[in-house]
Design a protein around this motif. Structure first.
Motif, mmCIF file in Angstrom:
data_model
loop_
_atom_site.group_PDB
_atom_site.id
_atom_site.type_symbol
_atom_site.label_atom_id
_atom_site.label_comp_id
_atom_site.label_asym_id
_atom_site.label_seq_id
_atom_site.Cartn_x
_atom_site.Cartn_y
_atom_site.Cartn_z
ATOM 1 N N SER A 366 0.824 -1.213 0.000
ATOM 2 C CA SER A 366 0.000 0.000 0.000
ATOM 3 C C SER A 366 0.856 1.260 0.000
ATOM 4 O O SER A 366 0.466 2.287 -0.569
ATOM 5 C CB SER A 366 -0.916 0.007 1.226
ATOM 6 O OG SER A 366 -0.161 -0.030 2.423
ATOM 7 N N ALA A 367 2.052 1.200 0.628
ATOM 8 C CA ALA A 367 2.926 2.375 0.663
ATOM 9 C C ALA A 367 3.462 2.685 -0.735
ATOM 10 O O ALA A 367 3.534 3.849 -1.140
ATOM 11 C CB ALA A 367 4.080 2.144 1.633
ATOM 12 N N VAL A 368 3.842 1.637 -1.474
ATOM 13 C CA VAL A 368 4.361 1.844 -2.830
ATOM 14 C C VAL A 368 3.266 2.401 -3.732
ATOM 15 O O VAL A 368 3.452 3.402 -4.439
ATOM 16 C CB VAL A 368 4.896 0.522 -3.415
ATOM 17 C CG1 VAL A 368 5.501 0.761 -4.789
ATOM 18 C CG2 VAL A 368 5.915 -0.105 -2.479
ATOM 19 N N ILE A 369 2.102 1.750 -3.699
ATOM 20 C CA ILE A 369 0.993 2.167 -4.569
ATOM 21 C C ILE A 369 0.545 3.580 -4.222
ATOM 22 O O ILE A 369 0.361 4.427 -5.100
ATOM 23 C CB ILE A 369 -0.177 1.170 -4.443
ATOM 24 C CG1 ILE A 369 0.250 -0.212 -4.943
ATOM 25 C CG2 ILE A 369 -1.392 1.667 -5.212
ATOM 26 C CD1 ILE A 369 -0.754 -1.303 -4.646
ATOM 27 N N ALA A 370 0.377 3.843 -2.905
ATOM 28 C CA ALA A 370 -0.096 5.164 -2.482
ATOM 29 C C ALA A 370 0.886 6.257 -2.886
ATOM 30 O O ALA A 370 0.474 7.350 -3.306
ATOM 31 C CB ALA A 370 -0.310 5.191 -0.968
#
Length: 849
Positions: A366-370
């Motif tokens: 989620s950190a990469v995508i966000a």
């Protein structure tokens, strides 16, 4: 068009640097938050699961059961008989009776060990015959405690304090100090210990005396025999347990703890992401300003593209592709920076003695995508309007060096829209103050609309506000006059630059006004409602033993004293329990200063009670009325209202004589003790009282000044935390000022060259750019402080209905500091643009297109 867009990005990379940094900072805040909270959550969950290694089924009281809800008190503890029954079941390899509660351990210097709330105590269960080993706490040194006066401590606490087997340690459970001999040091997977807390073990009989009652446990844990599943064991146990208890599997217990940890970290995650969102919102102004200026500087280039056949859609797409590249680069860089922020936060926690269980840094998908999505979406949304504006450039503009400036009609429409939105927002804020329902939501919507409306109106507001600064700018001579003219030359640009700073200062000022007002109000409430010289309580607000009141009452010079004993009860048929407060009816009037609307504390004894006016209004009571109560032990009784007083956040509820309440309490404890002395509050008196309680680090003896300082410290700590989180938005706003000035210098290089040619020296050129920057920053500061004060006042009107002592406090000193900092922001932001302007080659600048 794609290749053209890429060339433009490479050609203007220096001008896009600040935009990239603004997005990068916001994205780094987002990714750092997600990485940090995921790491913390995973570490605590792993530690929690390790602590449940030997638990297949747990039996514990269930306060949510129908049987427990039918009684005003908590669900009953588990008896020894139940432990014996479940231990004898087929499929049970071992059964452990657990007792736990608060236990403060002092180190060798007399200071409290552990993280306050996590300074816990428990029993070492040696089996029914006293010779078994407790699998939860394997001994690393010495032996387990076997009798009163003996304890064991966890290995991490032993390492931190330097305690060894045979040493004597001071422990406090509910006030009085206990001198205990350390007989052993044990290892544990307890998550609280891994997080920096401490764990003290007593023998089972002593632990029951301290926290439950002889033969009672707070939990029973079972380990299944080989071949028996957790669910099968739970089903076998279920028929034996009482109606106010529950049996759950170890897997379910681990899942519940994981959910609890996730909920705890999700609140922190939401708060941090909210501040990240503020930073990104501020960054939108910078991005929009940057692309607007780039489009203006490339008027001829874009118009030529239109002249050779490029459609409006293609021109729009080319600008958005530039934004896509910038957003992608900023998102990826922000993600990498966020990992560094998360690692830094973890180290910071360690330096602040906030221990997090060991574990790797967790980087969720989620950190990469966000990071990428937020960077790209925010940048492209902010660049959309400049892209549309670029597409509208007519081909004939290629014949001119400057595209037509915004028309007066366009500004008139903008001002009209801004005025309508601002008026609507202000009206909603005022409506929220007087509304009966959804007041917070109404006010929040109004605040958002008002901020948007003011932003739309900033071009109109910039002229009168900047004009007001003209007398000061004249002190700067020619440079000052030129700075004023430059600041109002393009009101849209000035407005967008100032708005970024305005939003940060609006939040900072509003929060400061609310916090200072709340601190003053609660301070007044705490000090004006008390006549007591001292209030004694546990440092973590755990219950106090009645022995504390007895010890203090016996001290010379104590003239009046009362404990506050709270016990849940069912009142007047209400299904929700309400706390009854037991006090010394003879002295409570000397220790408090409450406004009575009817009756008084006089004769507070037997079945008489005084009630705060809000509670009396809810039930329709007046002086002389009687009402039924069901006490904590299930006994029915009746109380008579003998007085009505104005309650507050410090003192409220139903107060009665402690002698009437005590027989119905399962365990007699005080939440705090209030007392007066002959000489009043003083250092010598405090030292004498603290010494009487054994100089206990877990007990605090506070006078009214101490209470005020605690309140002030709490709000100061909260403010500093919020300032730190909002600092990111201010940094982004500073980048916006730098970016605007730098690009403005580039845009006006011919003009600056001409000014240099006719005699404006380098120092005056630098002064001109600096003063322009200061004017823009102060413009944003004035708007931000003004809006912040308005919002602080509005929220205060809501709070005044809840807090009778609420008083609006305008922190003039801090607001002056905020404006001074805004001016400093302007000075610092102008350093590089001013230097760049002063170093322009005047001949090359005059000849530039």
């Amino acid at each position: 068009m794609f290749r053209t867009a890429l060339r433009n990005v490479l050609a203007h990379k220096a001008r896009l640097l600040m935009t990239t940094l603004a997005v990068l900072l916001g994205v780094a805040f987002v990714s750092g938050t997600l990485v940090f909270t995921s790491t913390v959550s995973e570490a605590f969950q792993r530690s929690s699961e390790e602590g449940l290694t030997h638990v297949d089924v747990a039996v514990r009281p269930d306060n949510d059961s129908e049987a427990a809800e039918a009684s005003p008190g908590d669900a009953a503890n588990l008896p020894q008989e139940l432990l014996d029954e479940v231990a004898a079941l087929p499929g049970v390899a071992s059964a452990t009776g657990a007792v736990s509660g608060f236990a403060a351990l002092a180190d060798q210097d007399g200071d409290l060990v552990g993280a306050g709330w996590d300074t816990t105590g428990a029993n070492y269960y040696a089996g029914p015959d006293g010779g078994a080993q407790d699998v939860r706490y394997p001994m690393a040194e010495g032996r387990a405690p076997e009798r009163a006066g003996e304890i064991a401590i966890d290995s991490e606490t032993a390492e931190r304090t330097g305690y060894r087997v045979g040493d004597t340690a001071r422990v406090s459970v509910d006030g009085p100090v206990r001198e205990e001999t350390i007989t052993g040091v044990f290892t544990t997977d307890d998550g609280a210990v891994a997080a920096g807390g401490s764990l003290v073990l007593f023998d089972t009989a002593t632990a029951q005396e301290l926290w439950t009652a002889p033969g009672e446990y707070t939990q029973i844990t079972l380990q299944a025999a080989p071949g028996t599943s957790q669910e099968a064991l739970r089903e076998a146990v279920a028929p034996l347990i009482p109606g106010d208890a529950e049996a759950i599997t170890g897997e379910r217990l681990a899942a519940d703890q994981a959910e609890s940890i996730e909920q705890a970290t999700s609140g922190m995650r939401t708060a941090l992401l909210a501040f990240a969102g503020i930073s990104l919102f501020v960054g939108v102004f910078i991005i929009a300003n940057t692309f607007t200026m780039l489009v203006a500087q490339r008027t001829r280039e874009l118009a030529l593209l239109r002249a050779v056949g490029a459609s409006r859609r293609q021109v729009t797409r080319s600008v958005l592709i530039e934004a896509l590249v910038v957003g992608t680069v900023a998102g990826l860089a922000g993600f990498a920076s966020g990992i560094g922020i998360a690692a830094g936060l973890r180290s910071l926690m360690g330096s602040l003695d906030i221990t997090i269980p060991e574990g790797p840094l967790l980087i969720p998908a989620s950190a990469v995508i966000a990071s990428v999505v937020v960077g790209v979406v925010v940048t492209m949304l902010a660049a959309y309007l400049p892209a549309r504006r670029a597409a509208k450039i007519p081909p004939v503009a290629a014949m001119s060096s400057i595209h037509a400036a915004p028309t007066a009609r366009g500004l008139l429409v903008r001002n009209a829209i801004g005025a309508v939105i601002s008026a609507g927002g202000g009206a909603l804020v005022l409506a929220g103050i007087g509304a009966d329902d959804n007041r917070g939501a109404t006010m929040g919507l109004g605040a958002a609309l008002l901020v948007i409306g003011v932003f739309v109106l900033t071009p109109l507001l910039s002229r009168p506000v900047i004009a007001a600064a003209a007398p000061l700018l004249r002190l700067g001579g020619v440079s000052g006059r030129l700075a004023r003219l430059n600041a109002v030359r393009n009101p849209r640009r000035t407005a967008a630059t100032a708005s970024a700073l305005m939003i940060g200062l609006t939040l900072i000022t509003g929060i400061t006004v609310i916090a200072d007002s709340m601190a003053r109000s609660i301070d007044r409430m705490a000090t004006e409602s008390l006549r007591a010289d001292y209030v004694v309580s546990m440092a973590n607000f755990a219950p106090l033993s009645p022995e504390v009141e007895s010890i203090l009452a016996g001290q010379p010079g104590v003239t009046a004293i009362t404990g506050l004993r709270m016990s849940p009860a069912l009142v007047a048929g209400d299904p929700d329990p309400m706390d009854l407060v037991g006090v010394n009816g003879r002295s409570i009037g000397e220790l408090t200063d409450l406004d009575f609307t009817a009756g008084s504390f006089e004769g507070l004894a037997g079945d008489r009670a005084v009630v705060d006016t809000d509670t009396a209004e809810d039930f329709g009571w007046s002086v002389g009325d009687s009402f039924p109560v069901t006490y904590e032990d299930g006994t029915a009784g009746e109380l008579t209202v003998s007085g009505l007083y104005e309650g507050n956040m410090m003192i409220s509820g139903i107060m009665m004589d402690a002698a009437t309440l005590e027989p119905h309490m399962d365990r007699v404890t005080d939440m705090q003790v209030m007392l007066r002395t002959e000489g009043g509050a003083g250092d010598a008196t405090r030292e004498r009282l603290e010494a009487a309680l054994g100089d206990n680090p877990a007990v605090q003896v506070q006078d009214r000044e101490d209470i005020s300082e605690d309140i002030a410290f709490m709000f100061t700590l909260m403010l500093n935390l919020l300032y730190g989180l909002l600092a990111m938005a201010v940094i982004v706003a500073v980048l916006g000022v730098i970016n605007t000035l730098a690009m403005s210098v580039f845009e006006r290089r011919q003009e600056i060259g001409m000014l240099r040619a006719i005699g404006l020296d380098r120092r005056a050129t630098k002064r001109m750019v600096r003063l322009e920057s200061v004017v823009i920053a102060l413009f944003g500061g004035v708007l931000g402080v003004g809006l912040g004060v308005f919002f602080g006042w509005a929220v205060g009107e809501l709070l005044s209905d809840v807090i009778s002592t609420y008083e609006l406090v305008l922190p003039w000193g801090r607001m002056a500091v905020f404006l001074a900092l805004a001016g400093l922001v302007g000075v610092l932001a102008a350093l590089w643009p001013a230097r760049r302007a002063a170093r322009l080659n005047m001949l090359a600048a005059i000849k530039a297109d």
